[in-house]
Design an enzyme around this catalytic site. Sequence first.
Site, mmCIF file in Angstrom:
data_model
loop_
_atom_site.group_PDB
_atom_site.id
_atom_site.type_symbol
_atom_site.label_atom_id
_atom_site.label_comp_id
_atom_site.label_asym_id
_atom_site.label_seq_id
_atom_site.Cartn_x
_atom_site.Cartn_y
_atom_site.Cartn_z
ATOM 1 N N SER A 1 21.196 25.342 9.898
ATOM 2 C CA SER A 1 20.807 24.196 9.336
ATOM 3 C C SER A 1 19.624 24.393 8.445
ATOM 4 O O SER A 1 18.763 25.214 8.750
ATOM 5 C CB SER A 1 20.638 22.941 10.115
ATOM 6 O OG SER A 1 20.182 21.988 9.789
ATOM 7 N N TYR B 1 15.716 21.245 17.805
ATOM 8 C CA TYR B 1 16.914 21.463 16.963
ATOM 9 C C TYR B 1 16.587 22.528 16.019
ATOM 10 O O TYR B 1 17.186 23.578 15.943
ATOM 11 C CB TYR B 1 17.459 20.292 16.309
ATOM 12 C CG TYR B 1 18.482 20.596 15.623
ATOM 13 C CD1 TYR B 1 19.902 21.120 16.034
ATOM 14 C CD2 TYR B 1 18.745 20.393 14.280
ATOM 15 C CE1 TYR B 1 20.890 21.419 15.160
ATOM 16 C CE2 TYR B 1 19.649 20.354 13.153
ATOM 17 C CZ TYR B 1 20.565 21.116 13.792
ATOM 18 O OH TYR B 1 21.901 21.099 12.940
#
Length: 263
Positions: free
Chosen positions: A147, A158
């Site tokens: 990501s 994350y």
Amino acid sequence: MNMIFKDRFNNKVAIVTGAAQGIGKGVAERLAKEGAKTILVDRSDLVIEVTKSLQDQGLDALYVTADLETYEGFQKVVNETLKHAEHIDILINNVGGTIWAKPFEHYQEDEIIKEINRSLYPTIWGCRSVLQPMIANGGGVIINVSSIATRSINRVPYAAAKGGVNALTASLAFEQAPNNIRVVAIATGGTEAPERIIPRNENPMSEQEKVWYQQIVDQTRNSSLQKKYGTVEDQVSAILFVASDEAKFITGVTIPVSGGDLG
């Protein structure tokens, strides 16, 4: 419009994790339509319905339900795959996704652990589990879905997990190149996707959490040169290209698919 390269993955055996919905579902459907024997993996039984839809089209698809946050869970996937196929050519490590959206000082210890467990460990266990079968088969391809959130706000755990995925990709590719195993990461940018049938966070967002989440959306769009979100198909097409023999000279890198946001 979907571009299908009908025979691109003929005689290939591909495992796709997180295949019940979203990008993983799109990747699995395209792989099967392009000739791969496709193993769809998810911990949700929704993956059964997706697999049956492919089988009803005459495509070669199987499903495995497993908890990929454990090594044992991923070993189950590999063992089940090898029962139905003699080898493993491709692994798409797609499981992951931020659970909470808030500034780091508001994360609790257990939430941080859950974020790492969800977005880092399934990829680590996946890479480890397929290595020996791929080495025995003379090579393979591992695609890790990362990501651009490695430079982001309101989702630091994350971001840390996906930073780990990027480092894993580079180091494993370096190590496994002599075994003819390519390892590449796709850093997905903001992606418009259907609403998740099973949300990552079972609890509805508070009004404050909605504000924090909107900050992520705004920052993601503003960081993109194209000032917009992409589509699931944008991500699927990039993943399948890098997984194919057309990309046989690409390894050890993280490729952003994000409208110009480098993450």
